[in-house]
Design a protein around this motif. Sequence first.
Motif, short mmCIF file in Angstrom:
data_model
loop_
_atom_site.label_atom_id
_atom_site.label_comp_id
_atom_site.label_asym_id
_atom_site.label_seq_id
_atom_site.Cartn_x
_atom_site.Cartn_y
_atom_site.Cartn_z
N UNK A 126 0.83 -1.20 0.00
CA UNK A 126 0.00 0.00 0.00
C UNK A 126 0.87 1.26 0.00
N UNK A 127 1.88 1.28 0.88
CA UNK A 127 2.72 2.48 0.96
C UNK A 127 3.52 2.66 -0.32
N UNK A 128 4.07 1.55 -0.84
CA UNK A 128 4.84 1.65 -2.08
C UNK A 128 3.98 2.16 -3.21
N UNK A 129 2.75 1.63 -3.29
CA UNK A 129 1.83 2.09 -4.33
C UNK A 129 1.51 3.57 -4.16
N UNK A 130 1.36 3.99 -2.89
CA UNK A 130 1.05 5.40 -2.62
C UNK A 130 2.17 6.29 -3.15
N UNK A 131 3.42 5.88 -2.92
CA UNK A 131 4.55 6.67 -3.42
C UNK A 131 4.57 6.69 -4.95
N UNK A 132 4.30 5.53 -5.55
CA UNK A 132 4.31 5.46 -7.01
C UNK A 132 3.22 6.35 -7.59
N UNK A 133 2.02 6.28 -6.97
CA UNK A 133 0.91 7.13 -7.44
C UNK A 133 1.25 8.60 -7.27
N UNK A 134 1.83 8.93 -6.12
CA UNK A 134 2.20 10.32 -5.87
C UNK A 134 3.16 10.82 -6.95
N UNK B 153 12.15 15.08 4.15
CA UNK B 153 12.65 14.20 3.07
C UNK B 153 13.28 12.92 3.62
N UNK B 154 13.88 13.02 4.80
CA UNK B 154 14.46 11.82 5.42
C UNK B 154 13.40 10.78 5.69
N UNK B 155 12.28 11.24 6.24
CA UNK B 155 11.17 10.31 6.51
C UNK B 155 10.64 9.73 5.20
N UNK B 156 10.58 10.55 4.17
CA UNK B 156 10.09 10.07 2.87
C UNK B 156 11.00 8.95 2.35
N UNK B 157 12.31 9.17 2.42
CA UNK B 157 13.26 8.14 1.97
C UNK B 157 13.08 6.87 2.78
N UNK B 158 12.97 7.07 4.11
CA UNK B 158 12.84 5.94 5.02
C UNK B 158 11.58 5.13 4.70
N UNK B 159 10.43 5.82 4.60
CA UNK B 159 9.17 5.11 4.37
C UNK B 159 9.17 4.42 3.02
N UNK B 160 9.68 5.11 2.03
CA UNK B 160 9.64 4.57 0.67
C UNK B 160 10.49 3.30 0.58
N UNK B 161 11.71 3.37 1.10
CA UNK B 161 12.55 2.18 0.99
C UNK B 161 12.05 1.06 1.90
N UNK C 96 15.27 -2.11 -5.41
CA UNK C 96 14.65 -0.79 -5.61
C UNK C 96 14.95 0.17 -4.45
N UNK C 97 14.71 -0.22 -3.19
CA UNK C 97 15.00 0.73 -2.11
C UNK C 97 16.49 1.10 -2.05
N UNK C 98 17.36 0.15 -2.36
CA UNK C 98 18.79 0.47 -2.39
C UNK C 98 19.06 1.55 -3.42
N UNK C 99 18.42 1.41 -4.58
CA UNK C 99 18.61 2.40 -5.63
C UNK C 99 17.99 3.74 -5.23
N UNK C 100 16.87 3.70 -4.52
CA UNK C 100 16.23 4.95 -4.08
C UNK C 100 17.16 5.70 -3.13
N UNK C 101 17.72 4.95 -2.19
CA UNK C 101 18.66 5.59 -1.27
C UNK C 101 19.88 6.07 -2.04
#
Lengths: 294, 339
Positions: free
Chosen positions: A37-45, A266-274, A221-226
Amino acid sequence: MSFVDTSAALTVNPRARRRRLLRRRFARRPLAIIGLVVALAFILAAILAPWIAPYSAGATDFNALLAHSSSKHLLGTDELGRDVLSRIIWGARASIEAGVLATLLAMAVAVPVGIVAGYYRGWADAVIARLTDVLLAFPFLIVAVGLAAILGPSLTNATIALGIGAAPALIRVARGEALALREEDYVRAAVANGASDARILARHVLPNMLSTLIVQATVAIPTAIIGEAVLSFLGLGVQPPTPSWGVMLADAQSYLSQAPRLAVYPGVAIFLCSLSFNLLGDGLRDILDPRTTR
Amino acid sequence: MTEPVLEVEGLVKHFPVRGLGAKGVVHAVDGVSFRIGRGELLGLVGESGSGKSTVANCVMRLVAPTAGAIRLNGTDITRLSRRALRPLRRSMHMVFQDPYSSLDPRMTCGQIVGEPLDVQGLARGRDLDVRVSQLFDRVGLRDELRFRYPHELSGGQRQRVGLARALAVSPELLVADEPVSALDVSVQASILNLLRDLQEELGFSCLFITHDLATVEYLCDRVAVMYLGQIVEVAPTRELFGNPKHPYTQSLLSAGVVPDPEVQRSRTRVVLEGDLPSPLEPPSGCRFRTRCPLEPRSAPQSHDEEPPLVDVGDGHLVACHLVRRGETPDLYRPLEVAR
């Protein structure tokens, strides 16, 4: 499996039945669902940024510099009066793009190389295996930073650098899987059928390593995001006027004492997304094993 | 005998062992020769590690033989490339030991059975479906199981799928590598009956590999006994079970169980000492000498000279110095048991 279940399932086609089974298994793993759900939310955003972001990424409000949260700016503003929430939503684009494309790139390189090495063995395998060992000796981020520095700073180049940096680990996974699968009796049976190598690789080897690859991808994917955030932070990725979580962190440095929230958001965003992609990957690992029936 | 379907001559398969310090060669198969006539079932028996499965893999050309010749319908397939072999794979197929790992978990059973037909270009589309359906019927599987995945089937059902796949291309030679040893005893019989019925109906030849003597006696026309990579005795089934000549065969037969408890108690049993010697360094001369109870009688010849496989009449071949000298190894006499 109960008797009723059997007879009912028989009328449905196997793919639909398998999909239903996967959905049921998925439903048993709340963490995987949260991740999804969270990953989809980020993708949709990221996709819908132009429509859901309250302001454009560069819009400045000089009446509210370094402002706190308010009804006008939900997460406050930065030193130039830009809306932090909007920039995080727009920044998701760079992160998701880098994360997904870099992983796809790494897969596109690693899977064919790994399969060929693992299935055919021989000197090509020896060369590829030693080469990946050498590349793996360097930390992922060092490789990515080095490559990005050579290629020049831009999101595209950062993505390429991250993709190449992630490839050796994936080559090793694909090679290991191919190495194990070539000894499977059903692969030997395919040889006995008289199937060509191409057919064996496409029909038997690749499908049977797919679930492992999907899991590896969701972990990559999260490794690449970070990694994208790090490169942008260092000025090797997204260039400043364009928003990116890494760029936002870099900008926030100068105001750390006055407005630490600029770094926190932005730190929280990176954290939640990965984290969400990691949870999803963990869940998929359990679910996609074809041998667990229930 | 008319032209044999399969002719194996002096087959050798060595596996090099690489590693730190311990270098060597595993002599998995060391000079095995046999032939299988049209419609004949040859049983290949031996204990674990005797090289039975390696013979099967060489015959199917799933591994490349080190030396020797394999002829399928007179065509030498020993050195053919994988590509050149492909059309010939219509003439032979294999049933694997493990019904769990021999079926691709990502394919439905119908796809699995249809694959050889598809690969060989023997059927497509609607025709393929019909053929697969017929095969399912032939091996006694409900038609709707075509759409099931292997993990949804029982062990016996899976082995039927494996059998259907092997017979899809109507091969002249079926190699069955311990096809029932992974199954429950209750299911074993039904698969063996099925195999026998199908053989009678379709007339294929079969190389049947097993470590179970009872199975061989029930199913096969002739039996070859393997010990440490070599064949020590070959004979028609009745002859081998009624008049075993090689000490190894005799000890194997004496270890079998007889249904009558009284007879069972009174039987003499030969218990072999020790384990199968390492195929890394097989004993000199006769390979069985290290465990042969009659070794004192055959020494020193058995230490220096490898006994050849010689015909003692009626298609009964034995590789034993004692038999060649005219002495009869008498560890076990089957005639004491009413068979």
